[in-house]
Design a protein around this motif. Structure first.
Motif, PDB file in Angstrom:
ATOM      1  N   GLY A   1       0.545  -1.219   0.068  1.00 20.47           N
ATOM      2  CA  GLY A   1      -0.110   0.313  -0.130  1.00 20.47           C
ATOM      3  C   GLY A   1       1.052   1.841  -0.408  1.00 20.47           C
ATOM      4  O   GLY A   1       1.901   0.739  -0.148  1.00 20.47           O
ATOM      5  N   SER A   2       0.186   2.571   0.119  1.00 18.85           N
ATOM      6  CA  SER A   2       0.799   4.107   0.695  1.00 18.85           C
ATOM      7  C   SER A   2      -0.046   4.541   0.971  1.00 18.85           C
ATOM      8  O   SER A   2      -0.604   4.409   1.442  1.00 18.85           O
ATOM      9  N   LEU A   3       1.043   5.254   1.849  1.00 14.59           N
ATOM     10  CA  LEU A   3       1.076   6.397   2.419  1.00 14.59           C
ATOM     11  C   LEU A   3       1.664   7.465   2.362  1.00 14.59           C
ATOM     12  O   LEU A   3       2.489   7.486   1.771  1.00 14.59           O
ATOM     13  N   ARG A   4       1.374   8.387   2.817  1.00 15.66           N
ATOM     14  CA  ARG A   4       1.609   9.720   2.878  1.00 15.66           C
ATOM     15  C   ARG A   4       2.033  10.329   4.088  1.00 15.66           C
ATOM     16  O   ARG A   4       0.815  10.976   4.533  1.00 15.66           O
ATOM     17  N   VAL A   5       2.436  10.598   4.350  1.00 17.04           N
ATOM     18  CA  VAL A   5       3.404  12.105   6.067  1.00 17.04           C
ATOM     19  C   VAL A   5       3.638  13.135   5.342  1.00 17.04           C
ATOM     20  O   VAL A   5       4.421  13.392   4.264  1.00 17.04           O
ATOM     21  N   SER A   6       3.431  14.202   5.684  1.00 15.20           N
ATOM     22  CA  SER A   6       3.458  15.358   5.771  1.00 15.20           C
ATOM     23  C   SER A   6       4.788  15.803   7.121  1.00 15.20           C
ATOM     24  O   SER A   6       4.143  14.868   8.485  1.00 15.20           O
TER      25      SER A   6
ATOM     26  N   GLN B   1       6.015  11.006   0.178  1.00 14.35           N
ATOM     27  CA  GLN B   1       4.756   9.962  -0.416  1.00 14.35           C
ATOM     28  C   GLN B   1       5.618   8.663  -0.431  1.00 14.35           C
ATOM     29  O   GLN B   1       6.976   7.814  -0.789  1.00 14.35           O
ATOM     30  N   MET B   2       5.030   7.555   0.066  1.00 11.16           N
ATOM     31  CA  MET B   2       5.386   6.415   0.126  1.00 11.16           C
ATOM     32  C   MET B   2       4.739   5.099  -0.459  1.00 11.16           C
ATOM     33  O   MET B   2       3.205   4.741   0.346  1.00 11.16           O
ATOM     34  N   ASN B   3       5.245   4.752  -1.318  1.00  5.78           N
ATOM     35  CA  ASN B   3       4.231   3.185  -2.008  1.00  5.78           C
ATOM     36  C   ASN B   3       5.361   1.889  -2.121  1.00  5.78           C
ATOM     37  O   ASN B   3       5.993   1.980  -1.836  1.00  5.78           O
TER      38      ASN B   3
END
Length: 127
Positions: free
Chosen positions: A15-20, A81-83
């Motif tokens: 999966g993917s996740l975006r951290v800010s 952005q982590m894919n």
């Protein structure tokens, strides 16, 4: 400068996740930014770095081709952005700021050289 990371959570492998990370208290574009992570029982690891201008980036070997760092200076924010996430990506993710003279310089991969750190956000990848 104060840094606050957000956006971590639980995600399945692949999966993917975006951290800010939002900065406040100083001129954001005076700082190059880095992302680091630390898993339980392991040392803090460089993940990605981005120049003040946002035009140059650098990645740790374990995340190359999967993670992308970017920034919006007008919003005082840096993103990761982590894919194609893997269980080995499970860690607390930290953003850090380093004051640097040139707008295109890539920041250091050494955590000790950074000036400011945020409190981190936890990313958990389940298999």
């Amino acid at each position: 400068v104060q840094l606050q990371a957000c956006g971590g959570g639980l995600v399945q492998a692949g999966g993917s996740l975006r951290v800010s990370c939002v900065a406040s208290g100083s001129t954001f574009d005076a700082y190059a930014m880095g992302w680091f992570r630390q898993a339980p029982g392991k040392e803090r690891e460089f993940v990605a770095g981005i120049s003040r201008s946002g035009t140059r980036t650098m990645y740790g070997n374990s995340v190359k081709g999967r993670f992308t760092v970017s920034r919006e200076n007008a919003k005082n924010t840096v993103y990761l952005q982590m894919n194609n996430l893997k269980p080995g990506d499970t860690a607390a993710y930290y953003c850090a700021a380093i004051r640097i003279a040139f707008t295109i310089s890539i920041p250091s991969t050494e955590a000790t050289e950074y000036d400011y750190w945020g409190p981190g956000t936890l990313v958990t990848v389940s298999s």
